[in-house]
Design an enzyme around this catalytic site. Structure first.
Site, PDB file in Angstrom:
ATOM      1  N   ARG A  62       0.832  -1.208   0.000  1.00 17.60           N
ATOM      2  CA  ARG A  62       0.000   0.000   0.000  1.00 17.60           C
ATOM      3  C   ARG A  62       0.865   1.256   0.000  1.00 17.60           C
ATOM      4  NH1 ARG A  62      -3.718   2.404   4.378  1.00 17.60           N
ATOM      5  NH2 ARG A  62      -5.346   3.434   3.166  1.00 17.60           N
ATOM      6  N   HIS A  66       0.544   4.234  -2.746  1.00 14.31           N
ATOM      7  CA  HIS A  66       0.217   5.590  -2.311  1.00 14.31           C
ATOM      8  C   HIS A  66       1.337   6.570  -2.658  1.00 14.31           C
ATOM      9  CE1 HIS A  66      -3.428   5.324   0.518  1.00 14.31           C
ATOM     10  NE2 HIS A  66      -3.387   4.205  -0.170  1.00 14.31           N
ATOM     11  N   ASP A  67       2.556   6.096  -2.634  1.00  9.70           N
ATOM     12  CA  ASP A  67       3.679   6.947  -3.009  1.00  9.70           C
ATOM     13  C   ASP A  67       3.622   7.307  -4.495  1.00  9.70           C
ATOM     14  OD1 ASP A  67       6.315   8.205  -2.759  1.00  9.70           O
ATOM     15  OD2 ASP A  67       7.042   6.490  -3.905  1.00  9.70           O
ATOM     16  N   SER A  76       8.505   9.947  -1.915  1.00 10.31           N
ATOM     17  CA  SER A  76       8.084  11.204  -1.277  1.00 10.31           C
ATOM     18  C   SER A  76       7.159  10.947  -0.092  1.00 10.31           C
ATOM     19  CB  SER A  76       7.408  12.121  -2.293  1.00 10.31           C
ATOM     20  OG  SER A  76       6.343  11.458  -2.960  1.00 10.31           O
ATOM     21  N   ASN A  93      -3.553   9.427   3.907  1.00 12.26           N
ATOM     22  CA  ASN A  93      -2.387   8.610   4.239  1.00 12.26           C
ATOM     23  C   ASN A  93      -2.226   8.348   5.734  1.00 12.26           C
ATOM     24  OD1 ASN A  93      -1.451   8.113   1.647  1.00 12.26           O
ATOM     25  ND2 ASN A  93      -0.223   9.985   1.565  1.00 12.26           N
ATOM     26  N   HIS A 193      -5.819  -6.231  -2.566  1.00 12.44           N
ATOM     27  CA  HIS A 193      -6.658  -6.354  -1.374  1.00 12.44           C
ATOM     28  C   HIS A 193      -6.876  -7.813  -0.981  1.00 12.44           C
ATOM     29  CE1 HIS A 193      -8.690  -2.102  -1.514  1.00 12.44           C
ATOM     30  NE2 HIS A 193      -7.414  -2.067  -1.224  1.00 12.44           N
ATOM     31  N   THR A 194      -6.193  -8.709  -1.631  1.00 12.47           N
ATOM     32  CA  THR A 194      -6.200 -10.105  -1.211  1.00 12.47           C
ATOM     33  C   THR A 194      -5.420 -10.276   0.094  1.00 12.47           C
ATOM     34  OG1 THR A 194      -5.779 -12.375  -1.938  1.00 12.47           O
ATOM     35  CG2 THR A 194      -4.113 -10.762  -2.502  1.00 12.47           C
ATOM     36  N   THR A 249      -8.078 -15.958   3.308  1.00  8.83           N
ATOM     37  CA  THR A 249      -6.619 -16.091   3.242  1.00  8.83           C
ATOM     38  C   THR A 249      -5.984 -14.699   3.339  1.00  8.83           C
ATOM     39  OG1 THR A 249      -6.669 -16.039   0.806  1.00  8.83           O
ATOM     40  CG2 THR A 249      -6.699 -18.213   1.857  1.00  8.83           C
TER      41      THR A 249
END
Length: 329
Positions: A62, A66-67, A76, A93, A193-194, A249
Site C-alpha cells: 500500500r 500511495h507513493d 516522497s 495517508n 486487497h487479497t 486467506t
C-alpha cells in the site's frame, strides 16, 4: 461459448495494451556493479519484518502504491516534516501502517552497510514491495531500477488523487486513467486487497446506512458475511477496530479476492463494484477462475506503478535518510 471467447479475447487485448512500459530510464541491472546483492539484502530485511508481523505485507504494498500515485515512484511518502504537511500527513495517508515505513527504513540501513550512498529509497521501496508479494505467495517478478528520490512532499497534493473506499467504477477509472492505467490494470491492482485489513469506519455505511437509509444493509453483501461483519464492527465500534479484507486467506497473495467479489464477500464499495458493474465483471470472473492470469496482469500493472514520474539526478537525489531530504536540500 462464443460470448465467453470474445470476452477473453478482449481481456487479453487490454493486457497487451497495458504492458507498454513508461519507464524507459529504468533497468533491471542498474545496480549490477555498484550493489550486486541489493535484492537479497532488501528481501532479507522484509522477511525479518514479516516474521515479526504479517501486517508488513499489505503495509509495504500500500505504501508503494500511495507513493507513486501522487508525485511518482520517488519515496516522497516517506518524508517526515516538522511542519506535518508532508504526503504522509494527509488524511488519505493517515491510515498507512507504520510497519510499511519501518520496513523500508530497516532495509535502507542494511543496504547502506553494503553499498553506502548508492541506492535510492524509491528503489528500496519498489524492491521491498516485490519481496513482500513473493514472500506471501504472489508472483515473482523483475523490478526495474534506477529511480532517484523526490524533492517534493506536500500533503495538499494527495487530496483527490487516491481511490476512496466508496468509489464507484467511474470514479475509480478517472483516478487510474490519468496515470495511463487500463481497466485491466485497475482490476488487477485492486487484487492487492487479497492481503491486509481495513478499519470498520471505511465500510460502515454498507452495513448500517446503505444509500443513506438508516439501518439498511447493502444487498450485494453475502448475508452471512454481513452478519459476521456486524458482530466484528457494531455500529458504535471504535476507530481502531479493523477486519481482514479477505476473510479466508488474509496473509496469502492469491486470487481469492476475486472469488470473494463474485460471492458477495467484497468488503469495500470500491471492491464489490468491480463485480457488480458489467464493464469490469468479466475481468473479475476471469481472474477468479485463473490465478495465473491475475498474476500476469498484476505484474504488468505493478510495473507501471513503479514507472510513474520517475526522478533522475536532475530532479532528485539519493537520500541518506529515507525520512528526510539530504542537507543540501
Amino acid at each position: 461459448m462464443e460470448a465467453r471467447r470474445g470476452t477473453l479475447i478482449m481481456i487479453l487485448a487490454l493486457i497487451a495494451v497495458s504492458s507498454v512500459s513508461t519507464g524507459e530510464a529504468l533497468s533491471s541491472d542498474y545496480y549490477q556493479s555498484t550493489c550486486p546483492n541489493l535484492r537479497q539484502i532488501v528481501c532479507e530485511a522484509v522477511k525479518k519484518k514479516i516474521n515479526e508481523t504479517a501486517v508488513t505485507i499489505p503495509a509495504v504494498i500500500r505504501l508503494f502504491f500511495h507513493d507513486a500515485m501522487i508525485t511518482g515512484s520517488d519515496a516522497s511518502v516517506l518524508i517526515s516534516l516538522t511542519t506535518e504537511d508532508a504526503e504522509k500527513d494527509s488524511s488519505d495517508n493517515k491510515s498507512l501502517a507504520g510497519d510499511g515505513f519501518d520496513t523500508v527504513i530497516r532495509a535502507k540501513k542494511e543496504v547502506e552497510k553494503a553499498c553506502p550512498g548508492v541506492v535510492s529509497c524509491a528503489d528500496i521501496l519498489a524492491l521491498a514491495t516485490s519481496c513482500a508479494i513473493e514472500l506471501s505467495g504472489g508472483p515473482s517478478y523483475t523490478v526495474e531500477l534506477g529511480r532517484y528520490d523526490g524533492l517534493v512532499s506536500n500533503a495538499s497534493l494527495v487530496d483527490g488523487n487516491l481511490p476512496g473506499p466508496n468509489f464507484v467504477l467511474d470514479k475509480l477509472i478517472a483516478i487510474f486513467e490519468k496515470h495511463g492505467f487500463t481497466l485491466v490494470d485497475l482490476v488487477a491492482l485492486s487484487g492487492a486487497h487479497t492481503v491486509g485489513f481495513c478499519h470498520c469506519s471505511r465500510f460502515a455505511d454498507r452495513l448500517y446506512n446503505y444509500n443513506g437509509q438508516l439501518g439498511a444493509t447493502d444487498p450485494t453483501f453475502n448475508p452471512q458475511f454481513a452478519d459476521q461483519l456486524k458482530q466484528a464492527c457494531p455500529s458504535n465500534v471504535g476507530p481502531t477496530i479493523a477486519v481482514n479484507l479477505d476473510p479466508f486467506t488474509p496473509i496469502t497473495f492469491d486470487n481469492l479476492y476475486f472469488s470473494n467479489l463474485v460471492n458477495g464477500y467484497g468488503l469495500l464499495t470500491s471492491d464489490e463494484v468491480l463485480y457488480t458493474d458489467t464493464r469490469s465483471r468479466p475481468i473479475v470472473q476471469w481472474f477468479a477462475a485463473n490465478q495465473t492470469a491475475f498474476f500476469e496482469a498484476f505484474v504488468v500493472a505493478i510495473g507501471k506503478v513503479g514507472s510513474l514520474d520517475v526522478k533522475t539526478s536532475a530532479d532528485g537525489e539519493i537520500r541518506k535518510d529515507c525520512t528526510a531530504y539530504n542537507k543540501k536540500q
